[in-house]
Design an enzyme around this catalytic site. Sequence first.
Site, PDB file in Angstrom:
ATOM      1  CG  ASP A   1     -60.129   8.753 -81.707  1.00 16.18           C
ATOM      2  OD1 ASP A   1     -60.039   9.846 -81.783  1.00 16.18           O
ATOM      3  OD2 ASP A   1     -61.489   8.230 -81.990  1.00 16.18           O
TER       4      ASP A   1
ATOM      5  NE  ARG B   1     -59.386  14.270 -79.439  1.00 19.89           N
ATOM      6  CZ  ARG B   1     -59.828  13.484 -80.231  1.00 19.89           C
ATOM      7  NH1 ARG B   1     -59.698  11.978 -79.817  1.00 19.89           N
ATOM      8  NH2 ARG B   1     -60.384  13.749 -81.348  1.00 19.89           N
TER       9      ARG B   1
HETATM   10  C1  FAD Z   1     -63.132  15.474 -77.730  1.00 22.21           C
HETATM   11  C2  FAD Z   1     -62.592  14.255 -76.888  1.00 22.21           C
HETATM   12  C3  FAD Z   1     -62.116  13.091 -77.427  1.00 22.21           C
HETATM   13  C4  FAD Z   1     -61.682  12.013 -76.511  1.00 22.21           C
HETATM   14  N1  FAD Z   1     -60.790  10.958 -77.301  1.00 22.21           N
HETATM   15  C5  FAD Z   1     -60.239   9.970 -76.474  1.00 22.21           C
HETATM   16  C6  FAD Z   1     -59.527   9.232 -77.000  1.00 22.21           C
HETATM   17  O1  FAD Z   1     -58.953   8.981 -78.269  1.00 22.21           O
HETATM   18  N2  FAD Z   1     -58.999   8.246 -76.150  1.00 22.21           N
HETATM   19  C7  FAD Z   1     -59.686   7.994 -74.811  1.00 22.21           C
HETATM   20  O2  FAD Z   1     -59.042   7.099 -74.039  1.00 22.21           O
HETATM   21  N3  FAD Z   1     -60.176   9.032 -74.287  1.00 22.21           N
HETATM   22  C8  FAD Z   1     -60.625   9.792 -75.210  1.00 22.21           C
HETATM   23  N4  FAD Z   1     -61.595  10.891 -74.683  1.00 22.21           N
HETATM   24  C9  FAD Z   1     -62.281  10.450 -73.108  1.00 22.21           C
HETATM   25  C10 FAD Z   1     -61.454  11.081 -72.251  1.00 22.21           C
HETATM   26  O3  FAD Z   1     -60.223  10.560 -72.017  1.00 22.21           O
HETATM   27  C11 FAD Z   1     -62.417  11.075 -70.850  1.00 22.21           C
HETATM   28  O4  FAD Z   1     -62.637   9.836 -70.492  1.00 22.21           O
HETATM   29  C12 FAD Z   1     -63.575  11.921 -70.725  1.00 22.21           C
HETATM   30  O5  FAD Z   1     -63.562  13.166 -71.432  1.00 22.21           O
HETATM   31  C13 FAD Z   1     -63.845  12.417 -69.363  1.00 22.21           C
HETATM   32  O6  FAD Z   1     -62.738  13.265 -68.738  1.00 22.21           O
HETATM   33  P1  FAD Z   1     -62.959  14.590 -68.325  1.00 22.21           P
HETATM   34  O7  FAD Z   1     -61.867  15.172 -68.282  1.00 22.21           O
HETATM   35  O8  FAD Z   1     -64.212  15.286 -69.050  1.00 22.21           O
HETATM   36  O9  FAD Z   1     -63.209  14.521 -66.733  1.00 22.21           O
HETATM   37  P2  FAD Z   1     -64.176  13.720 -65.754  1.00 22.21           P
HETATM   38  O10 FAD Z   1     -63.942  14.053 -64.628  1.00 22.21           O
HETATM   39  O11 FAD Z   1     -64.092  12.390 -66.068  1.00 22.21           O
HETATM   40  O12 FAD Z   1     -65.654  14.113 -66.313  1.00 22.21           O
HETATM   41  C14 FAD Z   1     -66.001  15.778 -65.835  1.00 22.21           C
HETATM   42  C15 FAD Z   1     -67.620  15.510 -66.162  1.00 22.21           C
HETATM   43  O13 FAD Z   1     -67.794  15.563 -67.465  1.00 22.21           O
HETATM   44  C16 FAD Z   1     -68.988  14.726 -67.631  1.00 22.21           C
HETATM   45  N5  FAD Z   1     -68.648  13.491 -68.518  1.00 22.21           N
HETATM   46  C17 FAD Z   1     -67.296  13.286 -69.030  1.00 22.21           C
HETATM   47  N6  FAD Z   1     -67.275  12.281 -69.561  1.00 22.21           N
HETATM   48  C18 FAD Z   1     -68.625  11.924 -70.130  1.00 22.21           C
HETATM   49  C19 FAD Z   1     -69.249  11.152 -70.957  1.00 22.21           C
HETATM   50  N7  FAD Z   1     -68.773  10.253 -71.835  1.00 22.21           N
HETATM   51  N8  FAD Z   1     -70.599  11.108 -70.971  1.00 22.21           N
HETATM   52  C20 FAD Z   1     -71.514  11.993 -69.995  1.00 22.21           C
HETATM   53  N9  FAD Z   1     -70.759  12.751 -69.416  1.00 22.21           N
HETATM   54  C21 FAD Z   1     -69.697  12.872 -69.435  1.00 22.21           C
HETATM   55  C22 FAD Z   1     -69.458  14.232 -66.196  1.00 22.21           C
HETATM   56  O14 FAD Z   1     -70.528  15.002 -65.737  1.00 22.21           O
HETATM   57  C23 FAD Z   1     -68.144  14.368 -65.459  1.00 22.21           C
HETATM   58  O15 FAD Z   1     -68.629  14.579 -63.935  1.00 22.21           O
HETATM   59  C24 FAD Z   1     -62.074  12.049 -75.128  1.00 22.21           C
HETATM   60  C25 FAD Z   1     -62.726  13.032 -74.666  1.00 22.21           C
HETATM   61  C26 FAD Z   1     -62.946  14.084 -75.485  1.00 22.21           C
HETATM   62  C27 FAD Z   1     -63.654  15.249 -75.192  1.00 22.21           C
END
Ligand code: FAD
Length: 300
Positions: free
Chosen positions: A126, A176
């Site tokens: 991660d 990722r």
């Molecule tokens: C499989 C996976 C692994 C990840 N690993 C890392 C990592 O190693 N390091 C890192 O910095 N980030 C990690 N992330 C988090 C990522 O960076 C984002 O912060 C997160 O996915 C939100 O971005 P989004 O692209 O979904 O868009 P956004 O515009 O932020 O979200 C779109 C919609 O999804 C929903 N949503 C998004 N996240 C959440 C949440 N946590 N809880 C509830 N609802 C939510 C909301 O409704 C939001 O409006 C990971 C995400 C995923 C999916």
Amino acid sequence: MINLFNKLVIFFLPIIPKFIVRMVAKPYVAGPTLEDGIRVVKELNSKGISATMDVLGESARKLEECQEAIDDYFKVLDRIAADKLDANISVKLTQLGLTLDREQCYQNIRKIVDKADRLGIFVRIDMEDSAVTSETIELFLRINDEFKRTGIVIQAYLRRSLADVVRLSAHKTNYRICKGIYIEPRKVAFKDKQTVNDNFGLLVDTAFGMGSYVGIATHDERLYWKGLELIHKHKLTTGQYEYQMLLGVDEELRDIIVQAGHKLRVYVPFGKNWYAYCVRRLKENPMMAWYIVKAMFGLR
Ligand SMILES: Cc1cc2nc3c(=O)[nH]c(=O)nc-3n(C[C@H](O)[C@H](O)[C@H](O)COP(=O)(O)OP(=O)(O)OC[C@H]3O[C@@H](n4cnc5c(N)ncnc54)[C@H](O)[C@@H]3O)c2cc1C
């Protein structure tokens, strides 16, 4: 409005009873035990969804604490193999001592990766906050040199990420790619949401163009579409990419992705440190609480 909400979350967090945090966190954390994690992975697998298992933990404050994380991951690996689960693992290097002793951290992650490799299980490292990006990448390169069943995470909000993808893709790195979850200063990260999305597309495009496997990690429908455009542009077939989502987030989109025939992997966090982990993540990024409130009221 959002800023005020963020301040309120940080202010009230210490006085919110643990059982309320547990209730709110419930959809996003499989539970406190390995059995909880295994149960959720089996449910996902039965729907044709792959998983990545994450043992929740805090950044190690003493090197002795790292052994517990290693033991926990050993148990996870044994269960994935014994139950023949469609799952890999995700590991945070600060849990293994990255901020205490880089060489010891390398030895710790090497133990986990070595065991995983012997069992044929992939390990993803991660990505945490920008203070440890360079160390994480350098350590990953060392590990990846020896063990090919390993991958890393690239955050689209970081200004450095394009250069990192160009450098890492020369090694056919397995990525990722996500937006990034930590609050970072403008010096290191794009602050404009559209620019982060544009950069996300650019990074995935560059990685595909250089022959890398990408886990497109998002719940943002616009980025799901961007992924579709790039899969089409690079003429990729299943097996050359996957989508990734977090447990409990937008299950409707999850079903749409699976029904469209794409490989989907869900991130399954579990472990006894779930409370400290949830509180830390909320402090780091109170926007998460905003997402949860939106989800509770069915808002998009
Ligand atoms: C499989 C996976 C692994 C990840 N690993 C890392 C990592 O190693 N390091 C890192 O910095 N980030 C990690 N992330 C988090 C990522 O960076 C984002 O912060 C997160 O996915 C939100 O971005 P989004 O692209 O979904 O868009 P956004 O515009 O932020 O979200 C779109 C919609 O999804 C929903 N949503 C998004 N996240 C959440 C949440 N946590 N809880 C509830 N609802 C939510 C909301 O409704 C939001 O409006 C990971 C995400 C995923 C999916």
